[in-house]
Design an enzyme around this catalytic site. Sequence first.
Site, PDB file in Angstrom:
ATOM      1  N   GLU A 111       0.844  -1.191   0.000  1.00 23.31           N
ATOM      2  CA  GLU A 111       0.000   0.000   0.000  1.00 23.31           C
ATOM      3  C   GLU A 111       0.879   1.240   0.000  1.00 23.31           C
ATOM      4  O   GLU A 111       1.968   1.227   0.581  1.00 23.31           O
ATOM      5  CB  GLU A 111      -0.887   0.033   1.243  1.00 23.31           C
ATOM      6  CG  GLU A 111      -1.811  -1.174   1.376  1.00 23.31           C
ATOM      7  CD  GLU A 111      -2.354  -1.317   2.787  1.00 23.31           C
ATOM      8  OE1 GLU A 111      -3.560  -1.115   2.965  1.00 23.31           O
ATOM      9  OE2 GLU A 111      -1.563  -1.630   3.702  1.00 23.31           O
ATOM     10  N   LYS A 113       2.246   4.652   1.281  1.00 24.05           N
ATOM     11  CA  LYS A 113       2.353   5.251   2.621  1.00 24.05           C
ATOM     12  C   LYS A 113       2.024   6.741   2.495  1.00 24.05           C
ATOM     13  O   LYS A 113       2.820   7.517   1.981  1.00 24.05           O
ATOM     14  CB  LYS A 113       3.758   5.050   3.170  1.00 24.05           C
ATOM     15  CG  LYS A 113       3.926   5.504   4.606  1.00 24.05           C
ATOM     16  CD  LYS A 113       5.322   5.170   5.109  1.00 24.05           C
ATOM     17  CE  LYS A 113       5.476   5.559   6.570  1.00 24.05           C
ATOM     18  NZ  LYS A 113       5.330   7.007   6.769  1.00 24.05           N
ATOM     19  N   ASP A 115       1.236  10.620   3.517  1.00 22.65           N
ATOM     20  CA  ASP A 115       1.866  11.569   4.430  1.00 22.65           C
ATOM     21  C   ASP A 115       0.786  12.444   5.067  1.00 22.65           C
ATOM     22  O   ASP A 115       0.524  13.562   4.621  1.00 22.65           O
ATOM     23  CB  ASP A 115       2.881  12.429   3.664  1.00 22.65           C
ATOM     24  CG  ASP A 115       3.770  13.219   4.599  1.00 22.65           C
ATOM     25  OD1 ASP A 115       3.864  12.832   5.772  1.00 22.65           O
ATOM     26  OD2 ASP A 115       4.362  14.210   4.153  1.00 22.65           O
ATOM     27  N   TYR A 223      -6.801   2.016   6.100  1.00 25.79           N
ATOM     28  CA  TYR A 223      -5.815   1.016   5.677  1.00 25.79           C
ATOM     29  C   TYR A 223      -5.748  -0.218   6.574  1.00 25.79           C
ATOM     30  O   TYR A 223      -4.972  -1.128   6.307  1.00 25.79           O
ATOM     31  CB  TYR A 223      -4.425   1.634   5.549  1.00 25.79           C
ATOM     32  CG  TYR A 223      -3.900   2.321   6.792  1.00 25.79           C
ATOM     33  CD1 TYR A 223      -3.522   1.606   7.914  1.00 25.79           C
ATOM     34  CD2 TYR A 223      -3.765   3.703   6.833  1.00 25.79           C
ATOM     35  CE1 TYR A 223      -3.037   2.227   9.044  1.00 25.79           C
ATOM     36  CE2 TYR A 223      -3.277   4.346   7.965  1.00 25.79           C
ATOM     37  CZ  TYR A 223      -2.917   3.599   9.068  1.00 25.79           C
ATOM     38  OH  TYR A 223      -2.435   4.233  10.191  1.00 25.79           O
ATOM     39  N   LYS A 310      10.887   3.655   2.305  1.00 28.39           N
ATOM     40  CA  LYS A 310      10.857   5.090   2.035  1.00 28.39           C
ATOM     41  C   LYS A 310      11.600   5.379   0.739  1.00 28.39           C
ATOM     42  O   LYS A 310      12.715   4.881   0.528  1.00 28.39           O
ATOM     43  CB  LYS A 310      11.506   5.866   3.187  1.00 28.39           C
ATOM     44  CG  LYS A 310      10.795   5.753   4.523  1.00 28.39           C
ATOM     45  CD  LYS A 310       9.505   6.541   4.514  1.00 28.39           C
ATOM     46  CE  LYS A 310       8.983   6.752   5.927  1.00 28.39           C
ATOM     47  NZ  LYS A 310       9.737   7.730   6.701  1.00 28.39           N
ATOM     48  N   CYS A 404      29.655  27.473  26.026  1.00 27.42           N
ATOM     49  CA  CYS A 404      28.215  27.282  25.821  1.00 27.42           C
ATOM     50  C   CYS A 404      27.608  28.586  25.316  1.00 27.42           C
ATOM     51  O   CYS A 404      27.801  29.644  25.943  1.00 27.42           O
ATOM     52  CB  CYS A 404      27.549  26.858  27.126  1.00 27.42           C
ATOM     53  SG  CYS A 404      25.743  26.783  27.025  1.00 27.42           S
ATOM     54  N   CYS A 407      25.146  29.948  28.354  1.00 27.04           N
ATOM     55  CA  CYS A 407      25.580  30.373  29.694  1.00 27.04           C
ATOM     56  C   CYS A 407      27.068  30.685  29.785  1.00 27.04           C
ATOM     57  O   CYS A 407      27.537  31.152  30.825  1.00 27.04           O
ATOM     58  CB  CYS A 407      25.205  29.311  30.727  1.00 27.04           C
ATOM     59  SG  CYS A 407      26.166  27.777  30.572  1.00 27.04           S
ATOM     60  N   CYS A 422      27.468  21.020  27.603  1.00 33.10           N
ATOM     61  CA  CYS A 422      27.584  22.015  28.656  1.00 33.10           C
ATOM     62  C   CYS A 422      27.226  21.315  29.966  1.00 33.10           C
ATOM     63  O   CYS A 422      26.113  20.783  30.098  1.00 33.10           O
ATOM     64  CB  CYS A 422      26.625  23.191  28.401  1.00 33.10           C
ATOM     65  SG  CYS A 422      26.473  24.303  29.806  1.00 33.10           S
ATOM     66  N   CYS A 428      22.232  26.593  33.457  1.00 32.57           N
ATOM     67  CA  CYS A 428      22.138  26.880  32.022  1.00 32.57           C
ATOM     68  C   CYS A 428      20.664  26.948  31.630  1.00 32.57           C
ATOM     69  O   CYS A 428      19.947  25.930  31.698  1.00 32.57           O
ATOM     70  CB  CYS A 428      22.859  25.793  31.224  1.00 32.57           C
ATOM     71  SG  CYS A 428      22.911  26.121  29.451  1.00 32.57           S
TER      72      CYS A 428
END
Length: 666
Positions: A111, A113, A115, A223, A310, A404, A407, A422, A428
């Site tokens: 079948e 697929k 979206d 389906y 896919k 970072c 921070c 970090c 942070c």
Amino acid sequence: MDVKKRMDELILQINRYNEAYYQHNESLISDQEFDNLLAELQKLESENPLFAYPDSPTQRVGGTITKQFKSVKHRYPMLSLGNTYSEQELRDFDDRVAKGLEGEDYEYICELKFDGVALSFWYENGQLIKGVTRGDGTRGDDITNNIKTIKHLPLRLNSSIFPREFELRGEGYMPLSSFEAINEQKLKQGEAPLANPRNAASGTFKMQDSAEVARRNMACYIYAMVGDENPFQTHEESLIALNQADFPVSPTWKKCKSIDEVLEYIHSWKDKRNELPLNTDGIVIKVNDYEQQNRLGFTAKSPRWAIAYKYPSEIAETEILSISYQVGRTGNVTPVANLTPVYLAGTMVKRASVHNANEMDRLDLRKHDTVFVEKGGEIIPKITSVNLSKRKENTQAFIFPEQCPACGSTLVRQEGEANHYCLNEKKCPPQIKGKIEHFIQRKALNIENLGVETIDLLVEKGIIHHISDLYQLNEQSFQGLEGFQSKSISNILTSIEKSKSVAFRQVLFGLGIRHVGATIAEKLVQQFHSIEKLQKATLEELIAVPEIGERIANSLKEYFDDADNIQQLERLKEAGVQLSEEIKEIVLEGEALLGKSFVISGVFKNFEREELKDKIIAHGGKVVSSISSKLDYLVAGENMGPAKLEKANSLSIKIITEEEFLALLN
């Protein structure tokens, strides 16, 4: 005038016109004449509500306002499919199926697929009673009023072959024609267009006003059929029957007798799929026979009898303008490229992932490079390479930061790891926000009405610093904050209070301990039952738990060795959050049913259906959902489905009563 008679006449007429239009592409009357009939029926129903039917065609036009969607537990989990981009991996899948079926002949159903948005449709006594989103696969949102606006989805069946209760799975979508029309109108009005059809479909099905949903002409394809009372032997039979009952089944499916035929089907749709009225991103391959599906079974996340292929991703070319660095809740710093907007696989792409410093070095990214971008699985954009033929002279290379970006703390890269971290998790801001956002999500504490924006605001204002601070919030906490009315504040506080009854397994997941996902959290709770026992567990005791290796065990020990974390747990305990739970385990009581398979149907005196299933498993038996020639027993209660009874008789399956089942145990 006999009002009820006239209402019945109008319903028959409108249903006939709808069927002709949506099932056979025939317009038997003009749009104005149709609208007049519908308006007359709406008026009569509003004046005579006792005569109104729940499956009236007026339900198609919406009008119901839903302020909050109720969370519903799925009767059967909505699992995801394993997927691949490789034809060789499809052949490997076929080898696993052949091995699992021990040389039996088998067939596949292929079948497209689609979206869109995965949906569940519940029917009882031939009538649609509920429409539910996939959610997290275990629980979804009840969007029944919006589902009823799908004009080609039957609200009531004209077929007697389906059981009293059953569930359908399907993909809800916004047709490309609707998507383009809405965006054209938005652009005319100076509004931002919808991003892509999939996101538009997801947002539309969650709209509060079902009349607006109806105006968007949403659609779906069915389906799959699921349930204990499945009257069909194969997926092919169910698709044919559903189509004959006027369910919207895509005619693009095909039965294949070998993996070579499957690959031919995949190749045939590679380009043709772009001619369909909705987006597709691949092919779903399923074993056709339901009994064979049952024997192949499931992994923790997906069925062993199905896989998704896919199609290769679309690729676009654009310019990289800069790189931003995002800090996640675990301190992981991820580079994200900012691009000149480019259209790719149905969406306008402005940003793309670069993953980590290693990937930046591999690509040798430089400012104003022309790069190739593709969508991994046609969902998440990523940079795959640089078009060196278009590189300008004296361009500046992007350098991964040493501090970072949030921070200023020095970033650390553990030996053998690609990511920079970090370690300033206590101060942070992105890590603080991320941990709290993780804590409130549905799979964790499920604190509704408290969104990401609210968390960000509360952290920025210094009102909350830790997850435990949520339970100290009151009305005064929100004073002076823009956009918070007494009602919204009350809803937030009610949701926080409600979260105190959430099961410990979800709380443990919500704590955000590194490497402890939802499944691992459940196994830990099943073994240790409380936070105190888990805290006291030795490294050896932790590793002894199934699926817990040294990495997870060490992460748990590090968490419990931190005094701040212990303080947080104490505050959660004082607030009344659940930190213990007894998870029911099915203990083997005997082997009287060892190797025997059972189908359960009907209502029983001494057991709920789940209790009866547990009893069969506890004595070594296996519960399956459909009747086949290999079934050992059909356990028949009151009001059992006639289709199951007829099929069992035709296959000479032994049918036993509840009393006879109890006798088997002895």
